[in-house]
Scaffold this motif. Sequence first.
Motif, mmCIF file in Angstrom:
data_model
loop_
_atom_site.group_PDB
_atom_site.id
_atom_site.type_symbol
_atom_site.label_atom_id
_atom_site.label_comp_id
_atom_site.label_asym_id
_atom_site.label_seq_id
_atom_site.Cartn_x
_atom_site.Cartn_y
_atom_site.Cartn_z
ATOM 1 N N GLU A 140 -5.173 -1.690 9.528
ATOM 2 C CA GLU A 140 -5.720 -1.140 8.290
ATOM 3 C C GLU A 140 -7.194 -0.836 8.556
ATOM 4 O O GLU A 140 -7.954 -1.729 8.922
ATOM 5 N N SER B 58 -10.842 1.043 7.352
ATOM 6 C CA SER B 58 -11.604 1.488 6.191
ATOM 7 C C SER B 58 -12.791 2.335 6.621
ATOM 8 O O SER B 58 -13.365 2.127 7.695
ATOM 9 N N CYS B 59 -13.150 3.287 5.754
ATOM 10 C CA CYS B 59 -14.338 4.109 5.980
ATOM 11 C C CYS B 59 -14.813 4.655 4.642
ATOM 12 O O CYS B 59 -14.057 4.646 3.659
ATOM 13 N N THR C 115 -15.805 0.965 8.620
ATOM 14 C CA THR C 115 -16.495 -0.138 7.942
ATOM 15 C C THR C 115 -15.720 -1.452 8.032
ATOM 16 O O THR C 115 -16.305 -2.521 7.875
ATOM 17 N N SER D 39 -7.498 -0.640 -0.777
ATOM 18 C CA SER D 39 -8.898 -0.860 -0.436
ATOM 19 C C SER D 39 -9.204 -0.337 0.956
ATOM 20 O O SER D 39 -10.328 0.101 1.237
ATOM 21 N N SER D 40 -8.225 -0.373 1.853
ATOM 22 C CA SER D 40 -8.350 0.277 3.150
ATOM 23 C C SER D 40 -8.082 1.773 2.987
ATOM 24 O O SER D 40 -7.420 2.201 2.039
ATOM 25 N N THR D 41 -8.566 2.557 3.936
ATOM 26 C CA THR D 41 -8.400 4.005 3.859
ATOM 27 C C THR D 41 -7.130 4.464 4.568
ATOM 28 O O THR D 41 -6.419 5.343 4.071
ATOM 29 N N THR E 43 -13.633 10.424 5.696
ATOM 30 C CA THR E 43 -12.176 10.353 5.837
ATOM 31 C C THR E 43 -11.633 11.409 6.800
ATOM 32 O O THR E 43 -10.860 11.089 7.718
ATOM 33 N N HIS F 108 0.852 -1.185 0.000
ATOM 34 C CA HIS F 108 0.000 0.000 0.000
ATOM 35 C C HIS F 108 0.893 1.241 0.000
ATOM 36 O O HIS F 108 1.738 1.392 0.890
#
Length: 321
Positions: free
Chosen positions: A243, A245-246, A303, A273-275, A251, A138
Amino acid sequence: MADEGKLDDADLDLIAALQHAPRAPFDLLARVLGSSARTVGRRYSRLLNDGLLRVICEVDWSLLAEGPPVHMWIGTKPGRTRDVAARLADRADTTHVGITSGRADVYAVLHGMTRASTSRALVDEIPGIPGVRGTRTHWSLRRLASSAAWRLPRLTADQKAALTAHTVPEESNGPHLGPLEREVAAVLRDNARAPYSDLARALDVSESRARRTATAMFDSGLLRPRVEIEPRHLGYQVEAVLEISCPPSATTRLSTAIAAHPATRFLALIGASSTFVCDGVFRDEQDLADFISGGSAACEDVTAVECTLQLEVLKRYWRRT
């Protein structure tokens, strides 16, 4: 004073004060802590000589390399994890390497001098290390919180206020700078408390010029002095890379909440894919569980969370541990 590398309350108070003001003179630290400059200097020297503590400079990415760092999760063949981790730690372009538990066996941060060299490392060199089974990478897009801003919660408001004049900005607002600034960064990166006279001799410039250049870099945030110490010495037995996510709309709100959490040592927005990727330290597994299950003020925005436990850190901020 503690013996055999163990830290007592006075050691921890000194570390907390240095976290707030890494370059503060011993006499100021002594006044803030209710001690003497001689005692503070002696404690600092012991921590330094015992290899428990370093006061380094975190250098802005623009002074280190052409592009941002890359976070890597590496799977290894059975029995080859330590060999792979050691090979990665020996590389000049890795800033962090840890043996982990989770979806990967090794977690590393790679920061090549050029985008091309980073790409070669990702595509050819690291996958070719004997024992590597697979990699997941990433790219960092933006640093949102750095280890320079992480603090032990030990000082009073008055103590913090007394150190304010010697604190430095947490984020960079300076321009891309030239050769002298890069030389200053190279000298101070491993010893942020180096006197200006030593810096001047190392660079073969006048002390006034060395002071002026370094001060401008501190004030702009291009150089961020910080205390480097293994979290376990401070009572944090669990270190994890998360990691998180949202939705895109959440953000800013979620990053602000995570960055403000006392467990967060590093936070970056990533292209994946993660934020976010977050490095956090926790007193124990229950502390980590609390963080995952609702430790953020904006946890309703999360999420997904994927957790990688760091079992053993071989390299931290460019240096083998």
